[in-house]
Design a protein around this motif. Structure first.
Motif, mmCIF file in Angstrom:
data_model
loop_
_atom_site.group_PDB
_atom_site.id
_atom_site.type_symbol
_atom_site.label_atom_id
_atom_site.label_comp_id
_atom_site.label_asym_id
_atom_site.label_seq_id
_atom_site.Cartn_x
_atom_site.Cartn_y
_atom_site.Cartn_z
ATOM 1 N N ASP A 40 -15.149 30.412 24.497
ATOM 2 C CA ASP A 40 -15.215 31.450 23.469
ATOM 3 C C ASP A 40 -14.408 31.056 22.242
ATOM 4 O O ASP A 40 -14.846 31.216 21.091
ATOM 5 C CB ASP A 40 -14.713 32.767 24.054
ATOM 6 N N VAL A 41 -13.205 30.514 22.474
ATOM 7 C CA VAL A 41 -12.360 30.071 21.347
ATOM 8 C C VAL A 41 -13.047 28.925 20.602
ATOM 9 O O VAL A 41 -13.104 28.912 19.363
ATOM 10 C CB VAL A 41 -10.964 29.639 21.843
ATOM 11 N N ALA A 42 -13.601 27.956 21.348
ATOM 12 C CA ALA A 42 -14.226 26.792 20.719
ATOM 13 C C ALA A 42 -15.424 27.186 19.863
ATOM 14 O O ALA A 42 -15.614 26.671 18.752
ATOM 15 C CB ALA A 42 -14.656 25.791 21.786
ATOM 16 N N LEU A 43 -16.260 28.105 20.372
ATOM 17 C CA LEU A 43 -17.460 28.481 19.644
ATOM 18 C C LEU A 43 -17.163 29.366 18.438
ATOM 19 O O LEU A 43 -18.022 29.487 17.544
ATOM 20 C CB LEU A 43 -18.448 29.179 20.584
ATOM 21 N N HIS A 44 -15.999 29.958 18.406
ATOM 22 C CA HIS A 44 -15.674 30.839 17.285
ATOM 23 C C HIS A 44 -14.828 30.154 16.207
ATOM 24 O O HIS A 44 -14.354 30.823 15.280
ATOM 25 C CB HIS A 44 -14.938 32.096 17.798
ATOM 26 N N THR A 45 -14.655 28.834 16.296
ATOM 27 C CA THR A 45 -13.952 28.124 15.221
ATOM 28 C C THR A 45 -14.918 27.165 14.537
ATOM 29 O O THR A 45 -15.868 26.662 15.159
ATOM 30 C CB THR A 45 -12.745 27.327 15.766
ATOM 31 N N ARG A 46 -14.707 26.931 13.284
ATOM 32 C CA ARG A 46 -15.559 26.018 12.535
ATOM 33 C C ARG A 46 -14.979 24.612 12.503
ATOM 34 O O ARG A 46 -15.562 23.693 11.915
ATOM 35 C CB ARG A 46 -15.754 26.541 11.114
ATOM 36 N N PHE A 47 -13.809 24.408 13.125
ATOM 37 C CA PHE A 47 -13.223 23.082 13.218
ATOM 38 C C PHE A 47 -13.836 22.372 14.426
ATOM 39 O O PHE A 47 -14.116 23.015 15.446
ATOM 40 C CB PHE A 47 -11.707 23.191 13.396
ATOM 41 N N PRO A 48 -14.074 21.040 14.354
ATOM 42 C CA PRO A 48 -14.681 20.340 15.493
ATOM 43 C C PRO A 48 -13.819 20.457 16.754
ATOM 44 O O PRO A 48 -12.664 20.036 16.779
ATOM 45 C CB PRO A 48 -14.764 18.884 15.012
ATOM 46 N N VAL A 49 -14.390 21.018 17.796
ATOM 47 C CA VAL A 49 -13.680 21.212 19.065
ATOM 48 C C VAL A 49 -14.624 20.891 20.213
ATOM 49 O O VAL A 49 -15.808 21.266 20.193
ATOM 50 C CB VAL A 49 -13.161 22.664 19.208
ATOM 51 N N THR A 50 -14.082 20.172 21.191
ATOM 52 C CA THR A 50 -14.830 19.974 22.443
ATOM 53 C C THR A 50 -13.899 20.198 23.628
ATOM 54 O O THR A 50 -12.680 20.009 23.505
ATOM 55 C CB THR A 50 -15.448 18.552 22.517
ATOM 56 N N LEU A 51 -14.504 20.626 24.731
ATOM 57 C CA LEU A 51 -13.777 20.777 25.992
ATOM 58 C C LEU A 51 -14.261 19.711 26.961
ATOM 59 O O LEU A 51 -15.474 19.498 27.107
ATOM 60 C CB LEU A 51 -14.027 22.158 26.586
ATOM 61 N N PHE A 52 -13.311 18.979 27.573
ATOM 62 C CA PHE A 52 -13.627 18.043 28.647
ATOM 63 C C PHE A 52 -13.177 18.726 29.948
ATOM 64 O O PHE A 52 -11.975 18.794 30.236
ATOM 65 C CB PHE A 52 -12.880 16.717 28.435
#
Length: 544
Positions: A40-52
Motif C-alpha cells: 500500500d505504501v509503495a503504490l501510493h508514492t510516486r518515487f521508484p519503490v520495489t519490494l523484494f
C-alpha cells in the motif's frame, strides 16, 4: 481483483495478470498484514519503490519503478529477483541477503551496473537503499528498495571532466600534429565513453576497413554534425576536423562508441563537443602560427628599416667610434631608439643618441624624422650643441612633429691648436636623456651628470645648455638608451650605479670591444630596444 491494487495506476492490469497463488507469496487474500501495508505504501508514492519479498525476493513494485527496469517489466512483477536480475545478481544478491540476515539498511550512491533492460548490457547508475521490512513478530519478511537512476548525471559529469581535460591538454599547443597526437592520448584514457579513438588523415589507412581514407569533402558533413556508421557490429562516429592536416581534404576524428550505451542525442552531442574542442584548438594553433609569421615579418621589416637609418658611424683620425643597435625581443615591434655619427663642415665629429617615446610604427617613423631633422640642423648651422637642439625644438614645433623624445647631441673637437696634443674636447647638450659614462685613462668610471633639461618636443622656447669635458688619451665615453639598464623591478639609480661598476677598469678595451662587453653583460630583457655609441680616444704610443 483485490482493492489493494487500486492505487497501481497503469500497472493495475499487470497485477491482475500475475498468478500470485503460483508464487511463493501465495494468493493475495493470504498476504500478511505487513506485506499488504508495505505494498500500500509503495503504490501510493510516486518515487521508484520495489519490494523484494520472502526468501526468493519476489518483486512487487510501483508504477515509477518501471522506468528503471525497462523491458524487464511486466515479467518482473511477481518474479524472483535472481531471475529478473540474473546479469547483476552477483552484485545485488549479496546486498539483499545481508539486509535480510543483519536487518541493517544499505546506502549505495551511483552504483554502476551493466543491466539488460533494452536488449543489451546497458551501463546504468543507481543510488538506492535496501532496508528490512519486519513483521509483527520482529522477523524480516522482505526488503524495501527505494531507488533513483543517476545515469544521466554520472555520464554528464564524466563527459564534462573528459572535455575539461582535453581542453586543458590542448590549450597551450601550437602545432597541429601535437594537437592531434595529444587528442588521441587524452581520449584513449576514457574507454567507457570512447573505447576506440583515432584520427585519420587523408591518404592514411583506416584500421576499421583496411582502405585508404580519401579526402573527405565538406559536403559529407553538416556543420557541427557527425557521421554515424555501423562497422562490424560496432557503432563508429566520424567527426570532420577542418584544416587539421594541412593537405587537401580534412582529417577525421573516428570514435568507436560504447556497446553499453544507447546512441542517443546526448551521446552524439558529447562527440560533437569533443570534435569542436579539437577543431577550436587547431584553429587557435593556426591563428597563433599566423600571428607569429606576421610578427616575425614585422620584426624583420622593422630591423631592416632601423638598420637602413642607423648607418655605420663616421670616423675621425685618432678617434674610435663604435655603435650598436639591438631590437626588443619580447615581440616584433618597431622602436624609437637611434644613434648617429657624422662629420660637420668644420671637421668636428657629431655624435647623437636618442629615444622617441613609444614602440610602434609611429615611434619609428618619428625617429626617422627627428634623426634627419637633427642632421640637417646640425650640418647647416655652425652652432653649439645646445643651440642645435633648440633649433630642433623649433623645427619640431613648426613642422608639427607631435612627439616627445630624449636626446644627447655631442661634438668632439681636437685640442692640438691649444698646445694639448692628443686631447679632445667633448661639448654636449642633454635633452632629458640618461647621462653618458666617462671612463678615465686610469680605469675609473663616472656619470657625466648635468642639470636636467626638458625633453625634445615639450617646449620650443626653452633655453638649453652646453657642457664640456676634456678627454685625455685613453678616455672613453659611453652613450646609451634606457634599454641597456632598465629592468622591471629595478630602480633607475641602481641601474646607473651598476653601469658605472661594470665600466670601471675597462679602459683598455677598444670601442668595439667595449660595446660587445656591455651587450654580454646586459643580455636582452625583451622589454625594450637599445642603441649605443662608444667614443674612445686611443692612448698615445710611448714616446709621443
Amino acid at each position: 481483483m483485490d482493492e489493494l491494487f487500486d492505487a497501481a495506476g497503469s500497472l493495475r492490469s499487470a497485477y491482475s495478470t500475475v498468478d500470485w497463488a503460483a508464487t511463493s507469496l501465495g494468493p493475495v487474500s493470504g498476504w500478511s498484514r505487513t506485506l499488504r501495508a508495505a505494498v500500500d505504501v509503495a503504490l501510493h508514492t510516486r518515487f521508484p519503490v520495489t519490494l523484494f519479498w520472502g526468501p526468493e525476493f519476489v518483486m512487487v513494485y510501483n508504477e515509477a519503478y518501471v522506468e528503471l527496469i525497462g523491458n524487464k517489466h511486466p515479467a518482473a512483477l511477481g518474479a524472483p529477483a535472481a531471475r529478473v536480475f540474473a546479469e547483476i545478481w552477483d552484485v545485488i544478491g549479496p546486498m539483499l541477503q545481508s539486509v535480510r540476515s543483519t536487518r541493517r539498511a544499505t546506502w549505495t550512491p551511483d552504483l554502476r551496473l551493466l543491466m539488460d533492460r533494452h536488449g543489451y548490457p546497458e551501463e546504468c547508475f543507481f543510488t538506492f537503499s535496501y532496508s528490512a521490512v519486519r513483521g509483527t513478530d520482529g522477523r524480516v519478511e522482505g526488503v524495501l528498495d527505494i531507488a533513483t537512476e543517476t545515469t544521466a548525471q554520472v555520464l554528464s559529469q564524466r563527459r564534462l571532466v573528459l572535455l575539461a581535460e582535453l581542453t586543458d591538454a590542448l590549450g597551450e599547443l601550437d602545432e597541429p600534429d601535437q594537437i592531434l597526437d595529444r587528442t588521441v592520448a587524452v581520449l584513449r584514457h576514457d574507454p567507457q565513453d570512447l573505447p576506440g579513438v583515432d584520427i585519420l588523415l587523408p591518404g592514411t589507412a583506416d584500421d576499421t576497413t583496411g582502405r585508404l581514407l580519401p579526402a573527405v569533402p565538406s559536403s559529407v558533413f553538416d556543420t557541427g554534425d557527425v557521421v554515424v556508421e555501423q562497422l562490424a557490429g560496432t557503432t563508429v562516429v566520424r567527426v570532420r576536423l577542418p584544416d587539421a592536416s594541412g593537405a587537401d581534404g580534412d582529417a577525421v576524428l573516428m570514435a568507436r562508441l560504447s556497446q553499453h550505451l544507447p546512441v542517443d542525442e546526448g551521446y552524439l552531442r558529447f562527440v560533437r563537443l569533443v570534435g569542436a574542442a579539437v577543431a577550436q584548438a587547431l584553429h587557435r594553433a593556426q591563428t597563433r602560427q599566423a600571428e607569429r609569421r606576421v610578427a616575425e615579418l614585422e620584426r624583420e621589416l622593422s630591423e631592416k628599416l632601423q638598420r637602413s637609418l642607423l648607418t655605420p658611424p663616421a670616423q675621425l683620425e685618432g678617434l674610435e667610434v663604435a655603435v650598436r643597435y639591438r631590437p626588443a625581443t619580447e615581440r616584433a615591434r618597431l622602436g624609437g631608439d637611434w644613434y648617429d655619427s657624422f662629420r660637420q663642415p668644420d671637421g668636428s665629429l657629431a655624435l647623437v643618441i636618442g629615444d622617441v617615446a613609444g614602440h610602434d610604427r609611429q615611434a619609428a617613423a618619428t625617429m626617422a624624422q627627428l634623426r634627419n631633422l637633427l642632421r640637417g640642423v646640425a650640418y647647416g648651422l655652425r652652432e653649439s650643441p645646445a643651440a642645435l637642439l633648440a633649433g630642433l625644438d623649433t623645427a619640431m614645433n613648426g613642422l608639427e612633429v607631435d612627439v616627445f623624445a630624449t636626446a644627447i647631441l655631442a661634438r668632439v673637437v681636437r685640442c692640438e691648436q691649444q698646445g694639448r696634443p692628443g686631447r679632445h674636447t667633448l661639448v654636449w647638450a642633454n635633452a632629458g636623456h640618461l647621462p653618458p659614462v666617462l671612463v678615465a685613462p686610469d680605469g675609473s668610471a663616472g656619470l657625466l651628470q648635468t642639470p636636467p633639461e626638458v625633453l625634445l618636443g615639450m617646449d620650443s622656447t626653452v633655453t638649453r645648455s652646453d657642457h664640456r669635458v676634456t678627454l685625455a688619451p685613453g678616455s672613453t665615453v659611453v652613450f646609451y638608451t634606457d634599454g641597456l639598464i632598465e629592468r622591471r623591478g629595478t630602480v633607475l639609480d641602481e641601474g646607473l650605479a651598476e653601469l658605472t661598476r661594470v665600466l670601471t677598469g675597462q679602459h683598455r678595451l677598444t670601442a668595439e670591444q667595449l660595446c660587445d662587453h656591455l651587450l654580454d653583460r646586459y643580455p636582452a630583457s625583451g622589454e625594450d630596444d637599445l642603441a649605443m655609441v662608444v667614443l674612445r680616444i686611443p692612448p698615445r704610443p710611448p714616446g709621443r
